[in-house]
Scaffold this motif. Structure first.
Motif, short mmCIF file in Angstrom:
data_model
loop_
_atom_site.label_atom_id
_atom_site.label_comp_id
_atom_site.label_asym_id
_atom_site.label_seq_id
_atom_site.Cartn_x
_atom_site.Cartn_y
_atom_site.Cartn_z
N ARG A 54 0.86 -1.19 0.00
CA ARG A 54 0.00 0.00 0.00
C ARG A 54 0.89 1.23 0.00
NH1 ARG A 54 -5.12 0.06 2.62
NH2 ARG A 54 -5.04 2.23 1.98
N ASP A 55 0.50 2.26 -0.74
CA ASP A 55 1.37 3.44 -0.83
C ASP A 55 1.63 4.08 0.55
OD1 ASP A 55 -1.15 4.58 -0.51
OD2 ASP A 55 -0.72 6.26 -1.86
N ASP A 56 0.62 4.01 1.43
CA ASP A 56 0.75 4.63 2.75
C ASP A 56 1.87 4.01 3.59
OD1 ASP A 56 -2.44 5.77 2.97
OD2 ASP A 56 -2.01 4.05 1.70
ZN ZN Z 1 -3.08 4.74 0.19
#
Ligand code: ZN
Ligand code: ATP
Length: 225
Positions: A54-56
């Motif tokens: 996930r980008d986060d």
């Molecule tokens: Zn995200």
């Protein structure tokens, strides 16, 4: 932390940055095949492993030294950096360069019928956002107090659902805002994708590989300009 001889690069698994991140690495000569079920993809021709997450999670993985490089939106990077500084967690990394994709802006927006003059029109009101730290920093600089409505998704429907008076969300074309009866009033942060490196000292061979990749990225980006 990452003592393996292989260079670890975190990229977004699926989303707006995924295709361009993989395209960039491939155009730098990194060969790999993706198995959708797998978290890790090993490069066939270089000592590189790709972590698809996930980008986060990407800024934290780089700041904790779990991976060596990450490709991430500056918006997510800076949001995480402020959050970690607040919590006294490792918050440093090296921004190697901005990339030529993932452009978007984080903006304030309000319902069409809202009589907006400037950000102080939001004084004492409730603002829905997934970026509480970037919003707080902007409003603090302007001396405006407001109430938080933290939402990880569906931010743009919050005003109509009666959860908030305005929103602070990512915009690229503005079509989503329009579809939800909102209009953009001010840009609080402009973002692109970027490539970041862990601040930990690297083994010489790994550092040399990072430099080789970076110089290829510079070449690829420049060729497109
Ligand atoms: Zn995200
Ligand atoms: P994940 O499942 O990885 O958490 P996500 O839903 O949080 O994905 P995406 O919508 O794929 O994230 O967006 C990833 C990044 O793409 C954003 O953080 C931002 O940097 C960039 N981006 C570019 N244009 C837009 C846009 N119109 N809306 C949202 N993000 C955009």
């Amino acid at each position: 932390m990452s003592e393996s001889n292989r260079l670890r690069i975190a990229i977004q698994k699926s989303g707006r940055l995924s295709k361009e991140s993989m395209k960039l690495l491939r155009s730098c000569g990194v060969k790999f095949n993706i198995n959708e079920q797998r978290l890790i993809a090993h490069s066939d021709n270089l000592p590189i492993d790709l972590l698809r997450v996930r980008d986060d999670d990407i800024p934290g993985l780089v700041m904790d030294g779990v991976v060596d490089l990450g490709i991430i939106g500056e918006n997510v990077l800076e949001e995480e950096q402020i959050e970690r500084e607040r919590l006294d967690k490792p918050a440093s990394c090296i921004k190697l360069r901005e990339l030529d994709f993932g452009a978007c802006r984080l903006s304030l927006a309000v319902p069409n019928e809202f009589n907006y003059e400037d950000a102080s029109s939001l004084e004492g009101l409730r603002i829905a956002t997934s970026y509480p730290n970037l919003l707080r920093r902007y409003m603090q600089r302007k001396g405006i107090t407001y109430n938080d409505c933290m939402l990880k998704g569906s931010v743009e429907v919050a005003p109509r659902a009666g959860l908030a008076d305005g929103i602070c969300d990512l915009v690229s074309t503005g079509a989503t805002l329009e579809a939800n009866g909102l209009y953009e009033t001010e840009v609080i942060y402009r973002s692109n994708a970027c490539i970041i490196q862990s601040s930990e000292v690297q083994l010489p061979a790994k550092q040399a590989l990072i430099e080789k990749i970076l110089s290829r990225i510079n070449g690829v980006v420049r060729a497109k300009e």
